[in-house]
Scaffold this motif. Structure first.
Motif, PDB file in Angstrom:
ATOM      1  N   ILE A  19       0.851  -1.187   0.000  1.00  0.00           N
ATOM      2  CA  ILE A  19       0.000   0.000   0.000  1.00  0.00           C
ATOM      3  C   ILE A  19       0.890   1.240   0.000  1.00  0.00           C
ATOM      4  CG2 ILE A  19      -1.863  -1.171   1.230  1.00  0.00           C
ATOM      5  CD1 ILE A  19      -1.097   0.340   3.724  1.00  0.00           C
ATOM      6  N   LEU A  20       0.338   2.352  -0.459  1.00  0.00           N
ATOM      7  CA  LEU A  20       1.068   3.613  -0.511  1.00  0.00           C
ATOM      8  C   LEU A  20       0.457   4.596   0.477  1.00  0.00           C
ATOM      9  CD1 LEU A  20       1.454   4.014  -4.399  1.00  0.00           C
ATOM     10  CD2 LEU A  20       3.027   2.927  -2.775  1.00  0.00           C
ATOM     11  N   LEU A  21       1.292   5.139   1.333  1.00  0.00           N
ATOM     12  CA  LEU A  21       0.856   6.140   2.301  1.00  0.00           C
ATOM     13  C   LEU A  21       1.344   7.498   1.815  1.00  0.00           C
ATOM     14  CD1 LEU A  21      -0.428   6.981   4.988  1.00  0.00           C
ATOM     15  CD2 LEU A  21       1.781   6.502   6.091  1.00  0.00           C
ATOM     16  N   PHE A  22       0.418   8.280   1.268  1.00  0.00           N
ATOM     17  CA  PHE A  22       0.759   9.630   0.818  1.00  0.00           C
ATOM     18  C   PHE A  22       0.850  10.541   2.039  1.00  0.00           C
ATOM     19  CE2 PHE A  22      -0.683   7.604  -2.942  1.00  0.00           C
ATOM     20  CZ  PHE A  22      -0.124   8.278  -4.014  1.00  0.00           C
ATOM     21  N   MET A  23       1.863  11.400   2.039  1.00  0.00           N
ATOM     22  CA  MET A  23       2.074  12.284   3.172  1.00  0.00           C
ATOM     23  C   MET A  23       2.120  13.727   2.684  1.00  0.00           C
ATOM     24  SD  MET A  23       4.758  10.045   5.436  1.00  0.00           S
ATOM     25  CE  MET A  23       4.561  11.139   6.833  1.00  0.00           C
ATOM     26  N   VAL A  24       1.189  14.529   3.202  1.00  0.00           N
ATOM     27  CA  VAL A  24       1.089  15.939   2.819  1.00  0.00           C
ATOM     28  C   VAL A  24       1.040  16.770   4.098  1.00  0.00           C
ATOM     29  CG1 VAL A  24      -0.301  17.675   1.626  1.00  0.00           C
ATOM     30  CG2 VAL A  24      -0.171  15.338   0.710  1.00  0.00           C
ATOM     31  N   PRO A  25       1.890  17.789   4.248  1.00  0.00           N
ATOM     32  CA  PRO A  25       1.874  18.614   5.461  1.00  0.00           C
ATOM     33  C   PRO A  25       0.576  19.398   5.605  1.00  0.00           C
ATOM     34  CG  PRO A  25       3.927  18.913   4.234  1.00  0.00           C
ATOM     35  CD  PRO A  25       2.995  18.150   3.344  1.00  0.00           C
ATOM     36  N   ALA A  26       0.137  19.542   6.831  1.00  0.00           N
ATOM     37  CA  ALA A  26      -1.079  20.321   7.112  1.00  0.00           C
ATOM     38  C   ALA A  26      -0.898  21.787   6.742  1.00  0.00           C
ATOM     39  CB  ALA A  26      -1.432  20.196   8.594  1.00  0.00           C
ATOM     40  N   THR A  27       0.348  22.216   6.602  1.00  0.00           N
ATOM     41  CA  THR A  27       0.639  23.615   6.262  1.00  0.00           C
ATOM     42  C   THR A  27       0.595  23.878   4.760  1.00  0.00           C
ATOM     43  OG1 THR A  27       2.997  23.012   6.345  1.00  0.00           O
ATOM     44  CG2 THR A  27       2.049  23.994   8.322  1.00  0.00           C
ATOM     45  N   SER A  28       0.296  22.861   3.965  1.00  0.00           N
ATOM     46  CA  SER A  28       0.218  23.046   2.511  1.00  0.00           C
ATOM     47  C   SER A  28      -0.933  23.979   2.158  1.00  0.00           C
ATOM     48  CB  SER A  28       0.009  21.699   1.807  1.00  0.00           C
ATOM     49  OG  SER A  28       1.058  20.808   2.087  1.00  0.00           O
ATOM     50  N   GLU A  29      -0.809  24.654   1.014  1.00  0.00           N
ATOM     51  CA  GLU A  29      -1.867  25.565   0.580  1.00  0.00           C
ATOM     52  C   GLU A  29      -3.141  24.805   0.243  1.00  0.00           C
ATOM     53  OE1 GLU A  29      -0.727  28.173  -2.530  1.00  0.00           O
ATOM     54  OE2 GLU A  29       1.025  28.961  -1.479  1.00  0.00           O
ATOM     55  N   ASN A  30      -2.983  23.647  -0.384  1.00  0.00           N
ATOM     56  CA  ASN A  30      -4.154  22.843  -0.759  1.00  0.00           C
ATOM     57  C   ASN A  30      -3.746  21.371  -0.707  1.00  0.00           C
ATOM     58  OD1 ASN A  30      -6.067  21.336  -2.545  1.00  0.00           O
ATOM     59  ND2 ASN A  30      -6.983  23.371  -2.769  1.00  0.00           N
ATOM     60  N   ILE A  31      -4.253  20.659   0.292  1.00  0.00           N
ATOM     61  CA  ILE A  31      -3.873  19.254   0.490  1.00  0.00           C
ATOM     62  C   ILE A  31      -4.253  18.407  -0.716  1.00  0.00           C
ATOM     63  CG2 ILE A  31      -4.348  17.191   1.875  1.00  0.00           C
ATOM     64  CD1 ILE A  31      -4.585  19.055   4.312  1.00  0.00           C
ATOM     65  N   GLY A  32      -5.463  18.640  -1.240  1.00  0.00           N
ATOM     66  CA  GLY A  32      -5.928  17.850  -2.379  1.00  0.00           C
ATOM     67  C   GLY A  32      -5.060  18.034  -3.609  1.00  0.00           C
ATOM     68  N   ASP A  33      -4.665  19.291  -3.892  1.00  0.00           N
ATOM     69  CA  ASP A  33      -3.829  19.548  -5.067  1.00  0.00           C
ATOM     70  C   ASP A  33      -2.473  18.864  -4.935  1.00  0.00           C
ATOM     71  OD1 ASP A  33      -5.828  21.036  -6.176  1.00  0.00           O
ATOM     72  OD2 ASP A  33      -4.935  22.998  -5.741  1.00  0.00           O
ATOM     73  N   GLU A  34      -1.881  18.916  -3.736  1.00  0.00           N
ATOM     74  CA  GLU A  34      -0.565  18.309  -3.536  1.00  0.00           C
ATOM     75  C   GLU A  34      -0.659  16.787  -3.672  1.00  0.00           C
ATOM     76  OE1 GLU A  34       2.881  18.440  -0.113  1.00  0.00           O
ATOM     77  OE2 GLU A  34       1.874  20.297  -0.722  1.00  0.00           O
ATOM     78  N   TYR A  35      -1.712  16.221  -3.127  1.00  0.00           N
ATOM     79  CA  TYR A  35      -1.917  14.776  -3.242  1.00  0.00           C
ATOM     80  C   TYR A  35      -2.080  14.374  -4.703  1.00  0.00           C
ATOM     81  CZ  TYR A  35      -4.801  10.550  -3.554  1.00  0.00           C
ATOM     82  OH  TYR A  35      -5.325   9.339  -3.920  1.00  0.00           O
ATOM     83  N   ARG A  36      -2.865  15.128  -5.468  1.00  0.00           N
ATOM     84  CA  ARG A  36      -3.096  14.794  -6.869  1.00  0.00           C
ATOM     85  C   ARG A  36      -1.822  14.958  -7.707  1.00  0.00           C
ATOM     86  NH1 ARG A  36      -8.404  16.456  -5.467  1.00  0.00           N
ATOM     87  NH2 ARG A  36      -7.814  18.669  -5.484  1.00  0.00           N
TER      88      ARG A  36
END
Length: 330
Positions: free
Chosen positions: A243-260
């Motif tokens: 499985i893949l665990l994507f990690m995005v900081p809560a301080t990002s401007e847009n979590i969804g955009d960074e994940y995509r």
């Protein structure tokens, strides 16, 4: 661990052993008239064998041993004595190693289980001695067989780390910090991009003495699939993760955009990667307040399970382990 100690690609020259020649020999004893042929067979040449060893996690031990040579078989002798078989050469590699033809890219072998063995190059067959060729019309055959020649090839060994969970994120997403928090692994941690230059593995303890393996893959950047940054070199290690665990900081401007963006880089590299089970950890949760957290939740994609975590305060770590274990063991 220093980056020079992690080697995931080597090219080695391998040669199996040649088979020993059969013997042309006739029995000669004082009181035995016309003893006949008694030449023994030659011994088989040694194989070159690839063997998986769970104690290895890098190909470093092969970096300076580029020539692998198996032993030749010995020739047969009289009294039907067969020649000694050439000793095999065992090339021990980490689990997840693939052997390839360097010219065509064809996969010759892969080992994924501890102790698994695959013959890369077969040793030459030993030749038959002249006693095999005795017939009613040819009682004293002179014929015997030479041994089969050795095989020699250049072979590429490529490691793809085997792990239950692969951490995917941009540099400074908190991957190394999480790995050091939940396992005994001690990757280098700093506040600048590309601190992690090599993949790191850690065993994560879970309830009732259970565990799973987590891999920290060096930071991907936008354009990694085209060779930018470090991503292309290490993207192949993601292929073997369950499985893949994507990690995005809560301080990002847009979590969804960074994940995509991360997901897009994986898809450009290998479309099959997006078919893996995916989870999302929103890291550095201690750096935002509850109100901001509510706003950020609006940008989280609705098609992926997620957990807010903080490796510093331990917030969400137990919940993340539970989610990972449940996903690994549905």
């Amino acid at each position: 661990m220093a980056s020079s100690n992690f080697i995931d690609y080597v090219k080695i020259s391998c040669r199996s052993g040649a088979g020993g020649a059969g013997s042309r020999h006739f029995r000669r004893e004082k009181f035995v008239d016309k003893g006949g042929p008694d030449g023994g067979d030659g011994g088989r040449g040694g194989h070159v064998i690839l063997k998986a060893n769970s104690q290895h996690w890098t190909l470093l031990h092969l970096k300076y041993k580029r020539h692998i040579r198996a032993e030749n078989g010995e020739a047969g002798s009289g009294a039907r004595c067969n020649g000694k078989q050439g000793e095999d050469v065992i090339v021990e590699v980490p689990l997840g190693t693939i052997a390839k033809n360097p010219e065509t890219g064809e996969i010759l072998a892969e080992v994924t289980e501890d102790g698994q063995e695959v013959i890369l190059l077969k040793g030459g067959r030993g030749g038959l001695g002249n006693h095999h060729f005795k017939t009613a019309t040819n009682q004293t055959p002179e014929h015997f067989q030479p041994g089969d020649p050795s095989q020699e090839e250049w072979i590429v060994l490529e490691l793809k780390l085997l792990a239950d969970v692969g951490l995917v994120g941009f540099p400074n997403a908190g991957k190394s910090t999480l790995l050091s928090t939940v396992s005994a692994a001690r990757p280098e941690i700093a506040d600048y991009p590309f601190t992690t230059l090599v993949p790191n593995l850690g065993v994560v303890g879970y309830r009732d003495y259970k565990s799973f393996v987590m891999a920290d893959i060096p930071g991907i950047i936008e354009g990694a699939s085209q060779g930018k940054g470090l991503g292309l070199r290490f993207l192949r290690h993601i292929e073997r993760n369950s499985i893949l665990l994507f990690m995005v900081p809560a301080t990002s401007e847009n979590i969804g955009d960074e994940y995509r963006t991360l997901l897009n880089e994986l898809e450009l590299y290998d479309p099959s990667l997006v078919e893996k089970e995916r989870l999302l950890a929103i890291t550095k949760g201690d750096l935002i307040d509850d109100e901001t957290k509510k706003e950020m939740m609006k940008t989280v994609p609705g098609d992926i399970p997620y957990v807010y975590i903080s490796s510093v305060t331990q917030e969400g770590i137990s919940e993340l382990k539970d989610l990972i274990w449940k996903t690994l063991n549905p």
